[in-house]
Design a protein around this motif. Structure first.
Motif, PDB file in Angstrom:
ATOM      1  N   GLU A 196      20.207  27.209  60.229  1.00 58.45           N
ATOM      2  CA  GLU A 196      18.800  26.820  60.342  1.00 58.45           C
ATOM      3  C   GLU A 196      18.022  27.127  59.058  1.00 58.45           C
ATOM      4  O   GLU A 196      17.140  26.381  58.657  1.00 58.45           O
ATOM      5  CB  GLU A 196      18.189  27.590  61.513  1.00 58.45           C
ATOM      6  CG  GLU A 196      16.937  26.993  62.068  1.00 58.45           C
ATOM      7  CD  GLU A 196      16.609  27.577  63.441  1.00 58.45           C
ATOM      8  OE1 GLU A 196      16.071  26.832  64.263  1.00 58.45           O
ATOM      9  OE2 GLU A 196      16.886  28.765  63.692  1.00 58.45           O
ATOM     10  N   GLY A 197      18.369  28.255  58.443  1.00 60.55           N
ATOM     11  CA  GLY A 197      17.709  28.593  57.184  1.00 60.55           C
ATOM     12  C   GLY A 197      16.463  29.435  57.376  1.00 60.55           C
ATOM     13  O   GLY A 197      16.162  29.916  58.473  1.00 60.55           O
ATOM     14  N   THR A 198      15.744  29.611  56.276  1.00 59.63           N
ATOM     15  CA  THR A 198      14.554  30.458  56.251  1.00 59.63           C
ATOM     16  C   THR A 198      13.455  29.707  55.517  1.00 59.63           C
ATOM     17  O   THR A 198      13.701  28.633  54.970  1.00 59.63           O
ATOM     18  CB  THR A 198      14.854  31.747  55.469  1.00 59.63           C
ATOM     19  OG1 THR A 198      15.287  31.360  54.141  1.00 59.63           O
ATOM     20  CG2 THR A 198      15.951  32.563  56.118  1.00 59.63           C
ATOM     21  N   ALA A 199      12.267  30.301  55.475  1.00 64.36           N
ATOM     22  CA  ALA A 199      11.161  29.670  54.745  1.00 64.36           C
ATOM     23  C   ALA A 199      11.547  29.500  53.269  1.00 64.36           C
ATOM     24  O   ALA A 199      11.259  28.480  52.641  1.00 64.36           O
ATOM     25  CB  ALA A 199       9.902  30.511  54.878  1.00 64.36           C
ATOM     26  N   GLU A 200      12.246  30.512  52.719  1.00 61.17           N
ATOM     27  CA  GLU A 200      12.626  30.448  51.288  1.00 61.17           C
ATOM     28  C   GLU A 200      13.770  29.453  51.067  1.00 61.17           C
ATOM     29  O   GLU A 200      13.874  28.843  50.010  1.00 61.17           O
ATOM     30  CB  GLU A 200      13.091  31.815  50.768  1.00 61.17           C
ATOM     31  CG  GLU A 200      12.120  32.965  50.933  1.00 61.17           C
ATOM     32  CD  GLU A 200      12.169  33.575  52.322  1.00 61.17           C
ATOM     33  OE1 GLU A 200      13.223  34.113  52.710  1.00 61.17           O
ATOM     34  OE2 GLU A 200      11.149  33.498  53.039  1.00 61.17           O
TER      35      GLU A 200
END
Length: 511
Positions: free
Chosen positions: A107-111
């Motif tokens: 899904e990942g992160t904001a960065e």
């Protein structure tokens, strides 16, 4: 039958309760990793994935990676691991080029919005039928990006009879940025990958109490995959997963988890030593094996590490096309600082010239490799394969010399490859992307020395007549178009570039 998944299966059968993975506060035994991998295999088969199909995964170092990797292998399918820094257009290229039928994406992160990029890529790729989200929140069953792994695994059995695969079936397709710009997929068989893991494991004696590895090298890359994950699982070791290298965090985990084996790229060693000297960090005392690869290790770092940690760093050499390990400073033989050692068991190396003729003596010449570790070829690229393979020999493009004891020393890079912080960057790919910008007429990309990264990427650009784009504007555009490790941080505008009579840019004059 031969299936690379045996490195997990055998350890789960023999030591089910031993800790396989440590991730933050999670400690997962071999039995659980095996059971989730079986669920993933059942899921894939239920969605129509069969032996020989390709399944992509884009995921940083977390338990998801081995769950999915071994699940794909158990289903008889081929794993296509993708660099987590790729942008959506680059991911779409890899999915289409590898004929991936399914795609597991973190899904990942904001960065690092990996999930968003992955979803965009999936929607652009008609041949990829299934998209599974690996949620950032453990065990989450919902994601705005699509079906999550945990929702998909609901009701899937934890047992699975591994699909029989032949030794020559493709286990993994590892993408390598060729000097021709577009990345090519090196097809590695179950035999390639399994033998490389076995040889990597058997080079070092085992600790009586079991070994603990710090897994900070990306598992999507051949070095981390074979030397840490596959060899570590075969050894029934414990893998302490760290998604991003940060010197303080790495040293802390080494101390806390009593890490015995570490493999990294030179910049990681440099980072840890800097942290120890600058901040007075305590030196971990349990480390007994330190391995370096990916780029040449500076002699100063080697000396400093030996003094600080009390053990040497053993250097090796290899490429994605060689599964990856080809040579190493092997235990039982004297280690020679600055050398990539001697060929590993079952592998031959020699020096050749441009016409494939053998170069005798100390060279220099181009390294050619032959053995159980050499890839089947580049996926769907017979011409590119024919250029680098002949009579079982693979030409690496790396120039080296050899001493009287048979130890090899790398002299120069394949063509003009740049190694930035352990990542291979091929200038032509960056140049081709740069030249898609309407203000860029011509570009030449070179590596320039950098204290901590080894090399930084610099682009010399000739602007289109009348274009007024600034360095900052072009760098910002590059940042949004290329993976973080690829884009040039330095741009110099020129009116002309030095060239040969035939119009080739003379890069050696730009460095």
């Amino acid at each position: 039958m031969l299936n690379l998944a045996i490195v997990l299966e055998d350890s789960a059968r023999e030591t089910p309760d031993r800790t396989a993975l440590v991730f933050g506060d999670m400690r997962l035994p071999y039995s659980m990793v095996e059971s989730v991998a079986n669920q993933v295999a059942n899921l894939l088969v239920s969605r129509g994935i069969s032996r020989g199909d390709k399944v992509a995964i884009a995921c940083p170092n977390s338990p998801y990676f081995p769950f999915v990797y071994f699940g794909i292998l158990k289903a008889g399918a081929t794993v296509v691991p993708l660099n987590v820094l790729l942008q959506s257009g680059e991911i779409a290229y890899h999915l289409a080029d590898s004929d991936a039928k399914a795609f597991f994406c973190f899904e990942g992160t904001a960065e690092l919005p990996l999930g968003k990029r992955g979803r965009e890529a999936f929607e652009q790729t008609s041949g990829t039928e299934h998209f599974f989200v690996l949620p950032a929140t453990p065990l989450a069953t919902e994601s705005e990006l699509g079906e999550t792994l945990w929702a998909a695994l609901d009701g899937m059995p934890g047992e699975f009879p591994t699909v029989p695969t032949a030794p020559d079936d493709t286990a993994v397709i590892l993408y390598t940025s060729g000097t021709t710009g577009r990345p090519k997929g090196a097809e590695l068989s179950h035999q390639n990958m399994l033998l490389n893991a076995i040889v990597s494991d058997e080079m070092f004696a085992r600790s009586e109490n079991g070994d603990t590895y710090l897994a900070v090298l990306p598992l999507f890359h051949s070095f981390g995959q074979t030397v840490i994950m596959n060899a570590g699982f075969r050894r029934r070791g414990t893998l302490v997963l760290l998604p991003r290298f940060e010197a303080g965090a790495a040293l802390d985990l080494m101390r806390r988890e009593k890490v015995t084996i570490f493999a990294g790229v030179p910049t990681m060693y440099w980072g840890m030593l800097t942290k120890i000297h600058a901040d007075g960090e305590e030196v971990p005392t349990t480390l007994r094996v330190a391995v370096s690869g990916g780029a040449a290790l500076p002699a100063e770092v080697l000396k400093d590490f030996q003094t600080t940690f009390g053990i040497g760093i053993l250097e090796g050499y290899g490429l994605s096309e060689t599964s990856p390990v080809a040579s190493f400073n092997q235990p039982g033989k004297p280690a020679k600082p600055g050398s990539i050692g001697t060929p590993i068991w079952g592998v031959e190396m020699k020096l050749i010239d441009a016409e494939w003729n053998t170069v005798e003596g100390e060279g220099p010449g181009e390294i050619a490799v032959k053995g159980h570790n050499v890839m089947k070829g580049y996926y769907n690229r017979p011409e590119a394969t024919a250029e680098v393979m002949r009579d079982g020999w693979f030409r690496t493009g790396d120039i080296a010399t050899r001493d009287s004891d048979g130890y090899y020393y790398i002299v120069d890079r394949a063509k003009d490859m740049i190694i930035r912080g352990g990542f291979n960057v091929y200038p032509r790919e960056v140049e081709e992307t740069l030249m898609t910008h309407e203000a860029v007429s011509l570009a030449a990309v070179v590596g320039v020395p950098h204290d901590s990264l080894g090399e930084e990427i610099k682009a010399y650009v000739i602007r289109e007549p009348g274009a007024t784009i600034t360095e900052e504007e072009l760098i910002s555009w590059c940042k949004s178009t290329m993976a973080a490790y690829k884009y040039p941080r330095i741009i110099e505008f020129r009116d002309s570039l030095p060239m040969t009579a035939t119009g080739k840019i003379l890069k050696r004059e730009l460095r």
